[in-house]
Design a protein around this motif. Structure first.
Motif, mmCIF file in Angstrom:
data_model
loop_
_atom_site.group_PDB
_atom_site.id
_atom_site.type_symbol
_atom_site.label_atom_id
_atom_site.label_comp_id
_atom_site.label_asym_id
_atom_site.label_seq_id
_atom_site.Cartn_x
_atom_site.Cartn_y
_atom_site.Cartn_z
ATOM 1 N N TRP A 12 0.803 -1.225 0.000
ATOM 2 C CA TRP A 12 0.000 0.000 0.000
ATOM 3 C C TRP A 12 0.833 1.271 0.000
ATOM 4 C CZ3 TRP A 12 -4.373 -0.104 -2.064
ATOM 5 C CH2 TRP A 12 -5.155 -1.248 -1.992
ATOM 6 N N ARG A 40 -19.378 1.091 1.702
ATOM 7 C CA ARG A 40 -18.817 1.051 3.064
ATOM 8 C C ARG A 40 -18.545 2.461 3.590
ATOM 9 N NH1 ARG A 40 -13.406 -1.852 0.675
ATOM 10 N NH2 ARG A 40 -12.056 -0.042 0.672
ATOM 11 N N GLY A 60 -6.433 2.121 9.335
ATOM 12 C CA GLY A 60 -6.058 1.870 7.941
ATOM 13 C C GLY A 60 -6.674 2.958 7.080
ATOM 14 N N PRO A 63 -5.529 6.994 2.017
ATOM 15 C CA PRO A 63 -5.320 8.368 1.558
ATOM 16 C C PRO A 63 -6.188 9.399 2.283
ATOM 17 C CG PRO A 63 -6.607 7.158 -0.044
ATOM 18 C CD PRO A 63 -6.224 6.164 1.015
ATOM 19 N N ALA A 85 1.306 2.668 6.223
ATOM 20 C CA ALA A 85 1.944 3.075 4.959
ATOM 21 C C ALA A 85 2.112 4.601 4.982
ATOM 22 C CB ALA A 85 1.093 2.636 3.784
ATOM 23 N N MET A 88 0.572 6.953 2.425
ATOM 24 C CA MET A 88 -0.873 7.142 2.608
ATOM 25 C C MET A 88 -1.116 8.291 3.591
ATOM 26 S SD MET A 88 -2.851 5.072 0.894
ATOM 27 C CE MET A 88 -3.089 3.436 0.198
ATOM 28 N N VAL A 127 -12.414 0.119 7.234
ATOM 29 C CA VAL A 127 -12.985 -0.285 5.946
ATOM 30 C C VAL A 127 -11.859 -0.524 4.947
ATOM 31 C CG1 VAL A 127 -15.314 0.644 6.256
ATOM 32 C CG2 VAL A 127 -13.544 2.141 5.340
ATOM 33 N N TYR A 132 -6.506 -7.583 4.733
ATOM 34 C CA TYR A 132 -5.040 -7.757 4.822
ATOM 35 C C TYR A 132 -4.586 -8.221 6.204
ATOM 36 C CZ TYR A 132 -6.238 -4.988 0.894
ATOM 37 O OH TYR A 132 -6.869 -4.573 -0.252
ATOM 38 N N PHE A 139 -7.530 -8.396 16.016
ATOM 39 C CA PHE A 139 -7.863 -7.073 15.471
ATOM 40 C C PHE A 139 -9.224 -6.602 16.002
ATOM 41 C CE2 PHE A 139 -9.091 -3.889 12.424
ATOM 42 C CZ PHE A 139 -7.913 -3.361 11.905
HETATM 43 C C1 LIG Z 1 -7.388 -0.672 0.787
HETATM 44 S S1 LIG Z 1 -6.659 0.570 1.769
HETATM 45 C C2 LIG Z 1 -8.147 1.296 2.445
HETATM 46 C C3 LIG Z 1 -7.951 2.727 2.874
HETATM 47 C C4 LIG Z 1 -9.175 3.397 3.484
HETATM 48 N N1 LIG Z 1 -9.647 2.729 4.676
HETATM 49 C C5 LIG Z 1 -10.302 3.499 2.489
HETATM 50 O O1 LIG Z 1 -11.212 2.656 2.541
HETATM 51 O O2 LIG Z 1 -10.269 4.402 1.650
HETATM 52 C C6 LIG Z 1 -6.069 -0.363 3.181
HETATM 53 C C7 LIG Z 1 -5.178 0.443 4.093
HETATM 54 O O3 LIG Z 1 -5.045 -0.233 5.347
HETATM 55 C C8 LIG Z 1 -3.719 -0.060 5.798
HETATM 56 N N2 LIG Z 1 -3.463 -1.127 6.803
HETATM 57 C C9 LIG Z 1 -3.620 -2.458 6.651
HETATM 58 N N3 LIG Z 1 -3.338 -3.107 7.799
HETATM 59 C C10 LIG Z 1 -3.003 -2.142 8.712
HETATM 60 C C11 LIG Z 1 -2.608 -2.183 10.085
HETATM 61 N N4 LIG Z 1 -2.486 -3.337 10.756
HETATM 62 N N5 LIG Z 1 -2.340 -1.009 10.715
HETATM 63 C C12 LIG Z 1 -2.423 0.170 10.040
HETATM 64 N N6 LIG Z 1 -2.796 0.266 8.738
HETATM 65 C C13 LIG Z 1 -3.083 -0.879 8.074
HETATM 66 C C14 LIG Z 1 -2.886 -0.123 4.522
HETATM 67 O O4 LIG Z 1 -1.617 0.468 4.667
HETATM 68 C C15 LIG Z 1 -3.766 0.648 3.539
HETATM 69 O O5 LIG Z 1 -3.462 2.008 3.484
#
Ligand SMILES: C[S@@+](CC[C@H](N)C(=O)[O-])C[C@H]1O[C@@H](n2cnc3c(N)ncnc32)[C@H](O)[C@@H]1O
Length: 209
Positions: A12, A40, A60, A63, A85, A88, A127, A132, A139
């Motif tokens: 990401w 969502r 998470g 952006p 990330a 982001m 969301v 991931y 979680f």
């Molecule tokens: C598909 S993007 C979704 C971004 C946002 N929630 C949206 O729906 O627009 C998933 C994001 O979750 C972050 N992410 C995944 N696992 C995470 C964790 N354990 N802690 C923090 N960020 C996490 C990734 O870095 C990524 O930016």
């Protein structure tokens, strides 16, 4: 040749512009096949709007386009975004500043699973994230622990779409069933859970006792 593999963080960290474009400049493909993303966002917004001046944790946050949508359309008093990330978070900070919302939000770099929060939040939202997470039980337990009123989560289901993602993505992706989602909430301190189906799976709203 074997497929390259990345962690979700690595995957990401180079996709902030791409993911933001699904909201900011949606293509016809996005509008037709990524409806789950917009559903969502809407479900989380409606939940935030149920409360007066809630504090919101966006887990998470990516952006931060959702974060801005929720702040602009509610009286949320504060939103904390956490994402591991950093590109982001950079995008999210710039985006919030350009919308004159920087005083109501903050974006921090960190892994939600490891971060020690010094406050709890009325609403927490994850969301596009459980896709991931290899330890969904921990979680959800942590979401329950940091939330006072309600938490909103999106869950991808198995099927053709998931098979295509597994082929395309270079990081691991996970899927759920309605039963596995209910089981993950079994030990949470909640009074109800609503399921909203989307084209990609479900969004759940867990309301606290
Ligand atoms: C598909 S993007 C979704 C971004 C946002 N929630 C949206 O729906 O627009 C998933 C994001 O979750 C972050 N992410 C995944 N696992 C995470 C964790 N354990 N802690 C923090 N960020 C996490 C990734 O870095 C990524 O930016």
């Amino acid at each position: 040749m074997s497929k390259q593999t990345h962690t979700a963080q690595q995957y990401w960290d180079v996709r902030s512009d791409l993911f933001a474009s699904y909201y900011k400049k949606p293509s016809l493909f996005d509008k037709l096949f990524r409806q789950g993303i917009y559903t969502r966002t809407a479900v989380a917004l409606k939940t935030i709007q149920e409360y007066d001046k809630p504090t919101v944790l966006d887990i998470g946050s990516g952006p931060g386009v959702n974060s801005v949508t929720w702040l602009k359309n509610s009286n949320a008093s504060l939103l904390l975004g956490i994402d591991f990330a950093e590109s982001m978070n950079e995008y999210a900070r710039k985006n919030a500043k350009s919308e004159a919302l920087a005083d109501r939000c903050k974006f921090i770099e960190g892994d939600f699973m490891k971060h020690k929060f010094d406050q709890s939040f009325d609403i927490s939202v994850a969301v596009g994230v459980l896709d991931y997470i290899d330890d969904a039980a921990s979680f959800i337990k942590k979401m329950d622990a940091v939330t006072n009123k309600a938490f909103v989560v999106s869950w991808p289901k198995n099927g053709l779409r998931m098979a295509l993602r597994r082929y395309r993505y270079t990081c691991a992706v996970f899927h759920y069933t309605e039963k596995s989602i209910r089981d993950l909430h079994a030990n949470c301190n909640i009074k109800s859970i609503d399921f909203i189906p989307t084209n990609a799976g479900w969004v759940t709203i867990a309301r606290k006792k």
